[in-house]
Scaffold this motif. Sequence first.
Motif, PDB file in Angstrom:
ATOM      1  N   VAL A 147       0.837  -1.201   0.000  1.00  0.00           N
ATOM      2  CA  VAL A 147       0.000   0.000   0.000  1.00  0.00           C
ATOM      3  C   VAL A 147       0.874   1.254   0.000  1.00  0.00           C
ATOM      4  CG1 VAL A 147      -1.571   1.375   1.452  1.00  0.00           C
ATOM      5  CG2 VAL A 147      -2.056  -1.041   1.010  1.00  0.00           C
ATOM      6  N   ILE A 148       1.956   1.224   0.731  1.00  0.00           N
ATOM      7  CA  ILE A 148       2.807   2.408   0.862  1.00  0.00           C
ATOM      8  C   ILE A 148       3.799   2.545  -0.288  1.00  0.00           C
ATOM      9  CG2 ILE A 148       4.562   3.547   2.307  1.00  0.00           C
ATOM     10  CD1 ILE A 148       1.712   3.654   3.481  1.00  0.00           C
ATOM     11  N   ASP A 149       4.480   1.465  -0.633  1.00  0.00           N
ATOM     12  CA  ASP A 149       5.576   1.545  -1.611  1.00  0.00           C
ATOM     13  C   ASP A 149       5.352   0.769  -2.906  1.00  0.00           C
ATOM     14  OD1 ASP A 149       7.229   3.319  -0.344  1.00  0.00           O
ATOM     15  OD2 ASP A 149       8.727   1.851   0.270  1.00  0.00           O
ATOM     16  N   GLY A 150       4.260   0.054  -3.029  1.00  0.00           N
ATOM     17  CA  GLY A 150       4.033  -0.722  -4.246  1.00  0.00           C
ATOM     18  C   GLY A 150       4.614  -2.125  -4.139  1.00  0.00           C
ATOM     19  N   PRO A 151       4.837  -2.782  -5.279  1.00  0.00           N
ATOM     20  CA  PRO A 151       5.309  -4.173  -5.278  1.00  0.00           C
ATOM     21  C   PRO A 151       6.588  -4.363  -4.465  1.00  0.00           C
ATOM     22  CG  PRO A 151       4.690  -3.497  -7.482  1.00  0.00           C
ATOM     23  CD  PRO A 151       4.639  -2.266  -6.619  1.00  0.00           C
ATOM     24  N   LEU A 152       6.763  -5.586  -3.958  1.00  0.00           N
ATOM     25  CA  LEU A 152       7.859  -5.859  -3.027  1.00  0.00           C
ATOM     26  C   LEU A 152       9.252  -5.750  -3.631  1.00  0.00           C
ATOM     27  CD1 LEU A 152       6.416  -8.816  -0.928  1.00  0.00           C
ATOM     28  CD2 LEU A 152       6.583  -6.407  -0.319  1.00  0.00           C
TER      29      LEU A 152
ATOM     30  N   ARG B 143      12.436 -12.146  -4.319  1.00  0.00           N
ATOM     31  CA  ARG B 143      11.096 -11.599  -4.104  1.00  0.00           C
ATOM     32  C   ARG B 143      10.183 -12.635  -3.456  1.00  0.00           C
ATOM     33  NH1 ARG B 143       7.929  -9.813  -9.251  1.00  0.00           N
ATOM     34  NH2 ARG B 143       8.047 -12.041  -9.570  1.00  0.00           N
ATOM     35  N   ALA B 144      10.277 -13.877  -3.894  1.00  0.00           N
ATOM     36  CA  ALA B 144       9.459 -14.947  -3.307  1.00  0.00           C
ATOM     37  C   ALA B 144       9.794 -15.146  -1.836  1.00  0.00           C
ATOM     38  CB  ALA B 144       9.649 -16.245  -4.090  1.00  0.00           C
ATOM     39  N   SER B 145      11.068 -15.071  -1.485  1.00  0.00           N
ATOM     40  CA  SER B 145      11.476 -15.215  -0.077  1.00  0.00           C
ATOM     41  C   SER B 145      10.960 -14.058   0.765  1.00  0.00           C
ATOM     42  CB  SER B 145      13.003 -15.292   0.040  1.00  0.00           C
ATOM     43  OG  SER B 145      13.486 -16.449  -0.561  1.00  0.00           O
TER      44      SER B 145
ATOM     45  N   ARG C 286       8.385 -12.177   0.109  1.00  0.00           N
ATOM     46  CA  ARG C 286       6.932 -12.319   0.167  1.00  0.00           C
ATOM     47  C   ARG C 286       6.545 -13.374   1.203  1.00  0.00           C
ATOM     48  NH1 ARG C 286       5.346 -13.620  -5.174  1.00  0.00           N
ATOM     49  NH2 ARG C 286       5.380 -11.411  -5.614  1.00  0.00           N
ATOM     50  N   GLU C 287       7.253 -14.498   1.206  1.00  0.00           N
ATOM     51  CA  GLU C 287       6.940 -15.578   2.153  1.00  0.00           C
ATOM     52  C   GLU C 287       7.001 -15.072   3.591  1.00  0.00           C
ATOM     53  OE1 GLU C 287       8.709 -19.899   3.602  1.00  0.00           O
ATOM     54  OE2 GLU C 287       9.709 -18.804   2.000  1.00  0.00           O
ATOM     55  N   ILE C 288       8.033 -14.350   3.921  1.00  0.00           N
ATOM     56  CA  ILE C 288       8.205 -13.846   5.288  1.00  0.00           C
ATOM     57  C   ILE C 288       7.205 -12.741   5.596  1.00  0.00           C
ATOM     58  CG2 ILE C 288       9.778 -12.547   6.790  1.00  0.00           C
ATOM     59  CD1 ILE C 288      12.048 -14.225   5.469  1.00  0.00           C
ATOM     60  N   LEU C 289       7.087 -11.775   4.697  1.00  0.00           N
ATOM     61  CA  LEU C 289       6.233 -10.619   4.964  1.00  0.00           C
ATOM     62  C   LEU C 289       4.751 -10.956   4.954  1.00  0.00           C
ATOM     63  CD1 LEU C 289       8.248  -7.944   2.985  1.00  0.00           C
ATOM     64  CD2 LEU C 289       8.118  -8.211   5.475  1.00  0.00           C
ATOM     65  N   GLU C 290       4.358 -12.005   4.238  1.00  0.00           N
ATOM     66  CA  GLU C 290       2.959 -12.425   4.267  1.00  0.00           C
ATOM     67  C   GLU C 290       2.678 -13.352   5.441  1.00  0.00           C
ATOM     68  OE1 GLU C 290       1.990 -13.797   0.319  1.00  0.00           O
ATOM     69  OE2 GLU C 290       1.872 -11.743  -0.430  1.00  0.00           O
ATOM     70  N   LEU C 291       3.717 -13.977   5.969  1.00  0.00           N
ATOM     71  CA  LEU C 291       3.576 -14.861   7.120  1.00  0.00           C
ATOM     72  C   LEU C 291       3.320 -14.072   8.403  1.00  0.00           C
ATOM     73  CD1 LEU C 291       3.891 -17.777   8.260  1.00  0.00           C
ATOM     74  CD2 LEU C 291       6.328 -17.278   8.488  1.00  0.00           C
ATOM     75  N   VAL C 292       3.917 -12.892   8.499  1.00  0.00           N
ATOM     76  CA  VAL C 292       3.828 -12.085   9.718  1.00  0.00           C
ATOM     77  C   VAL C 292       2.682 -11.089   9.596  1.00  0.00           C
ATOM     78  CG1 VAL C 292       5.054 -10.505  11.269  1.00  0.00           C
ATOM     79  CG2 VAL C 292       6.321 -12.293  10.056  1.00  0.00           C
ATOM     80  N   SER C 293       1.802 -11.087  10.599  1.00  0.00           N
ATOM     81  CA  SER C 293       0.685 -10.137  10.611  1.00  0.00           C
ATOM     82  C   SER C 293       1.005  -8.960  11.527  1.00  0.00           C
ATOM     83  CB  SER C 293      -0.596 -10.828  11.089  1.00  0.00           C
ATOM     84  OG  SER C 293      -0.529 -11.070  12.487  1.00  0.00           O
ATOM     85  N   VAL C 294       0.213  -7.929  11.380  1.00  0.00           N
ATOM     86  CA  VAL C 294       0.334  -6.759  12.260  1.00  0.00           C
ATOM     87  C   VAL C 294       0.084  -7.192  13.709  1.00  0.00           C
ATOM     88  CG1 VAL C 294      -0.708  -4.533  12.801  1.00  0.00           C
ATOM     89  CG2 VAL C 294      -0.244  -5.139  10.426  1.00  0.00           C
ATOM     90  N   ALA C 295      -0.826  -8.147  13.912  1.00  0.00           N
ATOM     91  CA  ALA C 295      -1.103  -8.656  15.266  1.00  0.00           C
ATOM     92  C   ALA C 295       0.121  -9.347  15.856  1.00  0.00           C
ATOM     93  CB  ALA C 295      -2.285  -9.626  15.234  1.00  0.00           C
ATOM     94  N   ASP C 296       0.851 -10.102  15.030  1.00  0.00           N
ATOM     95  CA  ASP C 296       2.076 -10.768  15.508  1.00  0.00           C
ATOM     96  C   ASP C 296       3.075  -9.742  16.021  1.00  0.00           C
ATOM     97  OD1 ASP C 296       1.112 -13.300  14.658  1.00  0.00           O
ATOM     98  OD2 ASP C 296       2.017 -13.061  12.672  1.00  0.00           O
TER      99      ASP C 296
END
Length: 154
Positions: free
Chosen positions: A86-91, A119-121, A123-133
């Motif tokens: 949302v802030i910077d665009g694609p990873l 990029r896949a790595s 994405r894997e980490i950044l999608e695994l971690v939520s704001v709640a975590d």
Amino acid sequence: MRLSARVDYALRAAAELAATASGPGRGRPVTAEQIARAQEIPPKFLESILLQLRRGGIVHAQRGPEGGYWLARPAEEISLAEVIRVIDGPLAHVRGQRPEQLGYHGPARALQEVWIALRASEREILELVSVADVAAGTLPSRITELVADPRAWI
């Protein structure tokens, strides 16, 4: 990976909102001023970031004396990757282009696959971690495993 100050502040603001949503004052909007003070973010800069987060569907906002910001969805459903996009665009970009759009030749041809794997790595980490975590300080075990490796710190 380089993260902009905007992304850093956006992630910190989202974590602050997640913590507030589960804390004693839950259900009440949080003012930009409260977030800025708690996370030591320049207030004017934060206002523009919160506007982006609102437009991107991460936060809701309400004006007026009882106004402020709150997460648009449960914090468990908002990944760090989503906030970053949302802030910077694609990873991952190389020279401002998506890796699959690059044309490498000869001995450098494999670089395209390296950038795509990177990029896949990410994405894997950044999608695994939520704001709640992040807000709870309880990261997924895959993250704690990676952090436990001393080489991760250098």
